[in-house]
Design a protein around this motif. Structure first.
Motif, PDB file in Angstrom:
ATOM      1  N   ASP A  88       0.913  -1.190  -0.134  1.00  0.00           N
ATOM      2  CA  ASP A  88       0.042  -0.097  -0.014  1.00  0.00           C
ATOM      3  C   ASP A  88       0.777   1.220   0.052  1.00  0.00           C
ATOM      4  OD1 ASP A  88      -2.373   1.500   0.328  1.00  0.00           O
ATOM      5  OD2 ASP A  88      -2.143   1.849   2.523  1.00  0.00           O
ATOM      6  N   ASN A 105       0.934   3.928   1.824  1.00  0.00           N
ATOM      7  CA  ASN A 105       0.438   3.843   2.951  1.00  0.00           C
ATOM      8  C   ASN A 105      -0.076   5.068   3.551  1.00  0.00           C
ATOM      9  OD1 ASN A 105       0.803   3.169   6.212  1.00  0.00           O
ATOM     10  ND2 ASN A 105      -0.897   1.942   4.984  1.00  0.00           N
ATOM     11  N   THR A 139      -2.762   6.836   1.490  1.00  0.00           N
ATOM     12  CA  THR A 139      -4.002   6.352   1.722  1.00  0.00           C
ATOM     13  C   THR A 139      -4.481   6.813   3.438  1.00  0.00           C
ATOM     14  OG1 THR A 139      -3.551   3.989   0.760  1.00  0.00           O
ATOM     15  CG2 THR A 139      -4.698   3.930   2.483  1.00  0.00           C
ATOM     16  N   GLN A 167      -9.777   4.050   0.653  1.00  0.00           N
ATOM     17  CA  GLN A 167      -8.687   3.753  -0.152  1.00  0.00           C
ATOM     18  C   GLN A 167      -9.164   3.764  -1.485  1.00  0.00           C
ATOM     19  OE1 GLN A 167      -6.963  -0.024   0.081  1.00  0.00           O
ATOM     20  NE2 GLN A 167      -4.925   0.676   0.357  1.00  0.00           N
ATOM     21  N   GLU A 193      -8.014   1.889  -4.375  1.00  0.00           N
ATOM     22  CA  GLU A 193      -7.280   0.838  -4.824  1.00  0.00           C
ATOM     23  C   GLU A 193      -6.377   1.113  -6.010  1.00  0.00           C
ATOM     24  OE1 GLU A 193      -6.552  -2.046  -3.094  1.00  0.00           O
ATOM     25  OE2 GLU A 193      -7.620  -1.979  -1.451  1.00  0.00           O
ATOM     26  N   GLN A 204      -3.814   3.309  -5.003  1.00  0.00           N
ATOM     27  CA  GLN A 204      -2.764   2.891  -3.771  1.00  0.00           C
ATOM     28  C   GLN A 204      -2.195   1.261  -3.655  1.00  0.00           C
ATOM     29  OE1 GLN A 204      -3.201   6.115  -3.469  1.00  0.00           O
ATOM     30  NE2 GLN A 204      -2.362   5.634  -1.365  1.00  0.00           N
TER      31      GLN A 204
END
Length: 595
Positions: free
Chosen positions: A475, A477, A480, A491, A493, A496
Motif C-alpha cells: 500500500d 500507506n 492512503t 482507500q 485501490e 494505492q
C-alpha cells in the motif's frame, strides 16, 4: 591538456573524492579524461541520474562536504533535477556538472538539445553558468564549488561537448579575463550586542521556555545543552535536526509536527517563550499560538529568519557563536517545575511508543519493526528514512544517541532517496554501518535498482554493513491515510495498491543477502542477522497497512472521518478503526499518568 582534463584536475585541487554520475555522449570528453586521470576523483556509477544526485546529497549530508554529481546533456541533465531540488530545499551543498550539445548545434533543435540555462535557472539559482571558451575555467568551476559550500545550496556548470575537447588555456593577465583561486573561507557571523541583549531579556522573562532546534544547531550541541539548562527549557527537534541532540537527554521531547511526538506538541501548546535555533520548520500550527509566546530565532541565513512565527528578535549568525555570546546574558531559572513537566511528558511518550509497538497487527506491526531496531542501533550508525509512513516510525521510535547520524528528504519530502542516501553515506563513511528504512512504494520506485549499485561497490567499504529495511504493506500507506483522515475518503485501490515483491530474494539475486519476515517473533532476529552481515542486507518486513500514522494532535473528528470512510467504502479493512482508536487512547490507558 584538454578542458575535460582540467576540470578533473581542478576537482582534485578542491579535494573532491567522488563524483556520482551516469555516462552519456554529452560528457564523453569528461569520460575520456577520467580514463586518462586513472579515475580520480572516483566516478561512482549510479543506475539513474536522479539516484546519482541523491547519492551526492547523502554524501554531502553525512560528510559535511560538498557533493558532486554529473550527467549527460538532455535527458541526463533533466533526470538530475529531483535530487538537486532535494539538496536545495534541505540547504545541502551540491555541484552538478552537465554536458550540452556542441556549440555549433545550439538553437538548431538538435538531438538532446535542451535549454539547460533556463531549465536550471531555479534549482541552481545561486550560480549556473555555461562554459563556452576554455579561459572561463577555472573561475566558473571555482565559483560553483565556493558558492555551493558557503551558501549551502546547488550550483551548476554546463560544458558543451565540443568545449570539453578543446585545449585548455588559462585566463590571461588581460582585459575581460577572470582569474581565480582555490579555497573556502571559514567564517562565523555573529549577531550584534544590541540584538543579543534584546533576546536575553525575552528569554530571561519567560517562565515556560521551549526550544526548537534543526540541522543548523548540529555543531552547537554543547551550547544548546547549556542554554537549555540555564532556561530550564525542553528541546524539540525538527526532522532534519533529529541527530542534533541525543534523545537520551530527559528534556528532549523528540520530533515535532505531523511526524512528531505528543510531548513536543504539548510543550509548544503550553510554553510562554520560544527559542528556535537553526531550523526553518514550516508547520506554524505546531508552534505556539501567535499571542501565546514571546519568541527569538537564531539562523545563519538572513533570508530564513522571521518566516514561521512573529519573532520579537531575529538573530542572524552561526548557532555556536551566537549561543556562546548569548549564554553570559542568561539567568538560571529558579523554578524547575516546567522542566519537570516536560521531562515527565517525554518519558510518558516513550512508554506510549512501547505500548503502540506492542499492539497486535496482521501480520507485523510496522511500529514494532522500527521500535525493535531502537535498542539494536550501533553507536556509530547512520540512518536514512524514505518519505511516507516509514518516516513516521523513524521520527517517533528511534532514539538517537551520541555519535549517531540520520536524515531524510526533509523539505521536498520526495519518494526514493532512502537507499541512495545510505549509499552516499557509505562513501562518506565506509567504516560505519548504514541503515535505510523505506516503504515498498519507494523501494519499487528507486531502491531496487540501487541495490545493484551497492553490489557493485560494497567490497570497497571497510565495514560492508548496509541494511535496507522494507516496510512491505502492499500500500502507498501515507497517502492512503491522508485520504482517510483529511478527505474522509476510503482507500482508492487503483492508485494505492502495490504488488508484492520478494525484496530479499531480489537482493540475493544481486549477490547481496536478505530475509523475509512474516511474523513478529522473527523481527529482532532479522535485525541482528542484518547488522552482523558481511554485505548489504535487505529485510523484507511484511507489515500491516492498517496501522495508522496518526499525528500527535489527531482529533476525534479526524478519527471519525477515517472510520466513516472505511465503514462506508472499505469495510473489508474495518480493523483500521480499531487500530485508530487504540492509537488515540494510548495516552489514557492505566499507567499513563492520566485519568
Amino acid at each position: 591538456m584538454k578542458v575535460s582534463d582540467y576540470v578533473l584536475e581542478r576537482l582534485r585541487d578542491w579535494d573532491v573524492e567522488y563524483v556520482f554520475a551516469y555516462p552519456g555522449d554529452g560528457i564523453n570528453g569528461l569520460l575520456a579524461a577520467w580514463g586518462r586521470a586513472e579515475d580520480r576523483p572516483r566516478f561512482i556509477q549510479a543506475r539513474h541520474e536522479e539516484m546519482a544526485a541523491f547519492q551526492a546529497v547523502g554524501y554531502a549530508k553525512f560528510s559535511g562536504r560538498t557533493g558532486v554529481c554529473a550527467a549527460t546533456s538532455g535527458p541526463g541533465a533533466i533526470h538530475l533535477l529531483n535530487g538537486l531540488y532535494d539538496a536545495k530545499l534541505d540547504h545541502v551543498p551540491v555541484v552538478a556538472i552537465v554536458g550540452q550539445t556542441d556549440r555549433s548545434a545550439m538553437g538548431g533543435s538538435y538531438q538532446q538539445e535542451v535549454d539547460l540555462l533556463a531549465l536550471y535557472k531555479d534549482v541552481a539559482s545561486e550560480f549556473c553558468e555555461m562554459v563556452t571558451v576554455p579561459a572561463q575555467l577555472p573561475n566558473v568551476l571555482d565559483r560553483a564549488m565556493r558558492i555551493a559550500a558557503t551558501r549551502r545550496t546547488v550550483t551548476a556548470v554546463i560544458i558543451p561537448a565540443d568545449v570539453q575537447e578543446l585545449d585548455y588555456e588559462p585566463p590571461a593577465h588581460a582585459f575581460k579575463q577572470v582569474p581565480s583561486s582555490l579555497g573556502i573561507p571559514h567564517y562565523a557571523p555573529v549577531p550584534t550586542d544590541e540584538d543579543l541583549a534584546k533576546a536575553a531579556e525575552i528569554l530571561n522573562a519567560g517562565e515556560k521556555v521551549a526550544m526548537l532546534i534543526g540541522q543548523g544547531a548540529r555543531h552547537a550541541r554543547p551550547e544548546v545543552e547549556q542554554v537549555a539548562d540555564l532556561l530550564g527549557a525542553g528541546v524539540a527537534k525538527a526532522l532534519l535536526g533529529k541527530d542534533a541532540l541525543p534523545d537520551t537527554l530527559p528534556y528532549v521531547t523528540g520530533s515535532i509536527g505531523l511526524l512528531g511526538t505528543r510531548a513536543s506538541y504539548e510543550m509548544m501548546r503550553d510554553c510562554d517563550t520560544l527559542l528556535v535555533v537553526g531550523s526553518s520548520f514550516p508547520y506554524t500550527q505546531f508552534l505556539p499560538e501567535f499571542d501565546q509566546a514571546r519568541a527569538v530565532q537564531i539562523d545563519l541565513d538572513p533570508s530564513m529568519v522571521g518566516l514561521r512565527y512573529p519573532f520579537e528578535v531575529n538573530l542572524v549568525g552561526d548557532a555556536t557563536e551566537a549561543l556562546r555570546r548569548l549564554i553570559p546574558l542568561l539567568e538560571p531559572k529558579a523554578d524547575g517545575s516546567w522542566r519537570k513537566t516536560v521531562e515527565d511528558n517525554a518519558a510518558r511518550w516513550w512508554e506510549v511508543m512501547q505500548r503502540r509497538a506492542e499492539v497486535t497487527a496482521d501480520p507485523v506491526n510496522p511500529e514494532y519493526v522500527v521500535h525493535a531496531l531502537d535498542a539494536l542501533l550501533p553507536e556509530n550508525a547512520i540512518v536514512a528514512a524514505d518519505s511516507g509512513s516509514a518516516a513516521n516510525w523513524y521520527a517517533r521510535h528511534l532514539r538517537f544517541r551520541d555519535g549517531m547520524r540520520g536524515s531524510l528528504s526533509g523539505t521536498l519530502a520526495t519518494m526514493g532517496p532512502g537507499v541512495p542516501y545510505v549509499i552516499g553515506a557509505k562513501f562518506a563513511h565506509p567504516d560505519r554501518p548504514a541503515i535505510a528504512i523505506v516503504g515498498d512504494g519507494a523501494m519499487q520506485m528507486n531502491g531496487l535498482a540501487e541495490l545493484i549499485t551497492a553490489a557493485k561497490y560494497y567490497q570497497e567499504w571497510s565495514d560492508p554493513r548496509m541494511v535496507v529495511a522494507v516496510l512491505n504493506n502492499h500500500d502507498l500507506n501515507q497517502v492512503t491515510w491522508e485520504m482517510r483522515a483529511m478527505q474522509g475518503a476510503p482507500q482508492f485501490e487503483p492508485s494505492q495498491s502495490l504488488p508484492d515483491v520478494r525484496y530479499a530474494d531480489v537482493a540475493r539475486m544481486f549477490g547481496l543477502d536478505g530475509v523475509r519476515v512474516e511474523t513478529p517473533d522473527e523481527v529482532e532476529a532479522a535485525w541482528r542477522q542484518a547488522l552482523a552481515a558481511d554485505r548489504p542486507f535487505v529485510i523484507d518486513f511484511r507489515t500491516d497497512p492498517a496501522v495508522p500514522p496518526i499525528p500527535p494532535h489527531a482529533t476525534w473528528d479526524q478519527i471519525k472521518a477515517a472510520a466513516s470512510a472505511v465503514l462506508h467504502g472499505d469495510s473489508d479493512r474495518a480493523s483500521v478503526v480499531q487500530q485508530g482508536v487504540k492509537a488515540k487512547i494510548q495516552d489514557f490507558l492505566p499507567g499513563s499518568g492520566r485519568s
